[in-house]
Structures are given as structure tokens and as C-alpha cells.
Design an enzyme around this catalytic site. Sequence first.
Site, PDB file in Angstrom:
ATOM      1  CE  LYS A  52      -3.818  -2.443   2.208  1.00 61.82           C
ATOM      2  NZ  LYS A  52      -4.635  -2.702   3.398  1.00 61.82           N
ATOM      3  CD  GLN A  96      -3.463  -4.483   6.421  1.00 62.38           C
ATOM      4  OE1 GLN A  96      -3.571  -3.448   5.771  1.00 62.38           O
ATOM      5  NE2 GLN A  96      -3.912  -5.638   5.967  1.00 62.38           N
ATOM      6  CG  ASP A 119      -9.425  -0.162   4.926  1.00 65.40           C
ATOM      7  OD1 ASP A 119      -9.182  -0.575   3.776  1.00 65.40           O
ATOM      8  OD2 ASP A 119      -8.666  -0.352   5.897  1.00 65.40           O
TER       9      ASP A 119
HETATM   10  N1  GUN Z   1      -6.957  -7.015   6.275  1.00 66.15           N
HETATM   11  C1  GUN Z   1      -7.370  -7.809   5.261  1.00 66.15           C
HETATM   12  N2  GUN Z   1      -7.907  -7.048   4.278  1.00 66.15           N
HETATM   13  C2  GUN Z   1      -7.837  -5.765   4.685  1.00 66.15           C
HETATM   14  C3  GUN Z   1      -8.218  -4.517   4.103  1.00 66.15           C
HETATM   15  O1  GUN Z   1      -8.771  -4.437   2.995  1.00 66.15           O
HETATM   16  N3  GUN Z   1      -7.970  -3.413   4.856  1.00 66.15           N
HETATM   17  C4  GUN Z   1      -7.391  -3.479   6.072  1.00 66.15           C
HETATM   18  N4  GUN Z   1      -7.202  -2.350   6.724  1.00 66.15           N
HETATM   19  N5  GUN Z   1      -7.027  -4.614   6.633  1.00 66.15           N
HETATM   20  C5  GUN Z   1      -7.249  -5.754   5.938  1.00 66.15           C
END
Ligand code: GUN
Length: 290
Positions: A52, A96, A119
Site C-alpha cells: 500500500k 490494517q 477502507d
Molecule cells: N486485512 C485484510 N484485508 C484488509 C483490508 O482491505 N484493509 C485493512 N485495513 N485490513 C485488511
Amino acid sequence: MKILDGKETSKQIKLEIAEEVKQIIRQGGKRPHLAAILVGNDGASETYVSHKVKSCDQVGFESSLIRFDNSVSEDELIKKIKEVNDNQDIDGLIIQLPIPEHISEEKIIESVAPKKDVDGFHPINIGRMTLGLPAFVSATPQGIIELLDRYNIETSGKHCVVIGRSNIVGKPISILMSQKSKTGNATVTICHSRTKNLRKITKQADILIAAIGKQGFVTADMVKEGAVVIDVGIHRVKSNKTKTGWKLKGDVLFEEVAPKCSYITPVPGGVGPMTIVSLLKNTLLATKQK
Ligand code: GUN
């Protein structure tokens, strides 16, 4: 059988985003800024977050990685989230997942300001998305929709079967696919661990979305000839053929399912890269909405 190439598609979208950022800067606007909070040292989370951050760099966004030890308290984490909420320079914030068990995921998600919740996990964004109102839509479902759209795959009137009912993927993708919109209008069935006669249902799918979190769960006998198959699973399996010692596999047994499909997403290089560009798009949107 054609591959739905998320890697190539995401490269194209990143170029589009980078161009838009340049234009914003030329016009004296603000450079988008994404902050990511990472708690602990989970290997998979480290990889996702580093992708990311790297992607932000590629499109000209600023990014901040905020790290906490596994032992961080819920209060401390919420304090940091509130600080980011109030920081005018940061446009989007993600935490996350998963986070350690002693911290309530629900409380953490609800602490993020909805206007920075790129998100799309906050109940306000999920509620607005469900009602078809403008909202931050969570990245994986949005990435799937965009991939289908870019390959001109008809969804209207099709039977879409979703395996999995998670808040992050299964629930939102089932809503988006059934939404009255150009990229929706499908008839959706949601299957999960308690579904009876699963194979009988998946065999009816024109579009099958596997988001069950079990490696190789979808086998050829579960898929209709000519179906579009979307594989959301990401599983690291040991391999002596790669430098890293592991490789990525999906929820779909690709080798035997692919020959039956009209289109299929590979793992890696399918849904994963599309998820990241959706997050970038949401961050750009957050910046523009200021
Ligand atoms: N953990 C697994 N998928 C995601 C996601 O799309 N965003 C975040 N923040 N954590 C995750």
C-alpha cells in the site's frame, strides 16, 4: 478461458490516478496523503501494508506508516486514531486488520472519522453504500466491480453466487452486485459455512465469487461451464520453487477450474492488485472532497 488480469488493469488505473494527482498539483491543490496504522509484526499484514505504501509512492501520494507494538492498549490506539482524524494534512486512514485480540475491532473501526475511512469499514460508510448513497466502498469489493466493468462483463440479470459472508468482502460485494446500477443488477445468492447443498447452488452461478478463506475450496465440479470466477482468497503456501520459500494460492483450485471458465482471476495478480488501487481511488476521493 480468459484471465481477468488485475495486475495489468491496476497498472493502467495507477497511471490514471498519477495523472490526476499531477493535475491537482498543477492547479495548486493538495497532494493526497494516506496514513496506515500497523499493529505488531504479522508477516502477511507487513506485506500488504508495504504494498500500500509503495503504491502511494507510485501515484504521487504522500503516505505515513504508523507502527505499534502488539502490546499497545486500546486507549492508546484510539488516541492515535483521533489525532489522525484531526490532522488536516492526512486525507485517509486505514488500520490494517487483524489487530490483537485484546483490542476491540469494532471500537477501532468506529473511531475512524467516516470522511477519512478510505477502507470503507465504518458503519456509516457501510450503511450509505447499502442505501446506494455516495460512500467509501471497501477496497476489495470495489476492486472486483471495477475489474468486471473494465472487462465489460455483463452483470445485469446474471446469477451471482458469493461464497463467504465477511464484513469486508462477502456482505459488501453481495450488496454491490445486486445494486440497481450499471455494474450491478445481478441476482445474488450468498453461501456460507452453514449452506446446505453448496455445490448445487454454486453450479448455477454465472458469476462465482469465492471469498471463503479456505485454500483450494472451489473445485471444478462446483463450477458451471462458461462461468466467470473471481477468487478473493490469498493463502501463503510453502514452496521449494520460489526464492521466498512460499507462494500465493487462492480459494479456487485454479488448475482444474480455469478450463471451465469464460473468465477467471489468477492468484496472485487478480483481485489483490485491484484492492490496492481501490484504496488509492478512495484516498484521492477523500482529498477531493475536502
Ligand atoms: N486485512 C485484510 N484485508 C484488509 C483490508 O482491505 N484493509 C485493512 N485495513 N485490513 C485488511
